[in-house]
Design an enzyme around this catalytic site. Structure first.
Site: not given
Ligand code: MLT
Length: 200
Positions: A102, A152, A183
């Site tokens: 991320s 996501d 995610h």
């Protein structure tokens, strides 16, 4: 930068640069690195930015909207830190493979977008395109694994396919792996990264 360094049992193996997601810290990805290659060294860094107490690697103006000036400065800071850490901990600066999730994957992607030699390779879990206004350096042959979620909510799928194309156009060897767990960083994508790494 606050970090953990573990010397691997095999000095020929890479050093994994571990970069956590928003709100994480330098402990988060240690088990993952160990799973991918237990003999590799590990440099796990905590992001220097705090967003309401949550560590990050660069500032953002809103979700998915990056503070580009800060991203540039923090990318330079991280690159310099890796160089300093290589001297302090005596690892090979030219054999560093990033593993990011991320926000950590985004700054790893921006290291690739900024320098041709910052990383020997990268495993990017749920990254976005860090910068759409820049020309990429020559990344000839640099292996990059991207894992993405078809559903996501933070990284729409074009972020992954655009990142793949931009890196490929700069010469990188990109493998894009899809999951459908939003995610989240899940075991199947870690296993896929391990298989990819084993073939390098
Ligand atoms: C970012 O800000 O880097 C991305 O939105 C991913 C996140 O950290 O939520």
């Amino acid at each position: 930068m606050k970090h953990i360094f573990h010397q691997g049992s095999n000095k020929e193996k890479p050093t994994f640069l571990l970069l956590h997601g928003t709100g994480g810290n330098e402990n988060d990805l240690l088990p993952l690195a160990k799973h991918i290659d237990p003999e590799a060294s590990v440099l796990s860094v905590r992001g220097n930015v705090s967003e309401n107490g949550m560590p990050r690697f660069f500032k953002r103006l809103a979700e998915g909207v990056f503070d580009m000036e800060d991203l540039k400065a923090r990318t330079e800071e991280l690159n310099e830190f890796i160089g300093k850490a290589a001297k302090d901990h005596d690892f090979d600066r030219s054999n560093v493979i990033a593993i990011g999730y991320s926000n950590g994957a985004n700054i790893a992607a921006n290291l690739l977008f900024t320098y041709s030699d910052a990383l020997k390779g990268a495993i990017l879990h749920h990254p976005m395109v860090p910068n759409r206004e820049t020309e990429l350096p020559d990344l000839a042959g640099v292996p990059v694994f991207i894992s993405a979620g078809t559903n996501d909510p933070i990284c729409p799928s074009e972020e992954s396919t655009d990142l793949e194309s931009l890196l490929k156009n700069a010469g990188a060897q990109v493998h894009l792996h899809w999951e459908n767990y939003g995610h989240q960083l899940t075991m199947p994508e870690v296993e896929a990264a391990k298989v990819w790494y084993g073939q390098l």
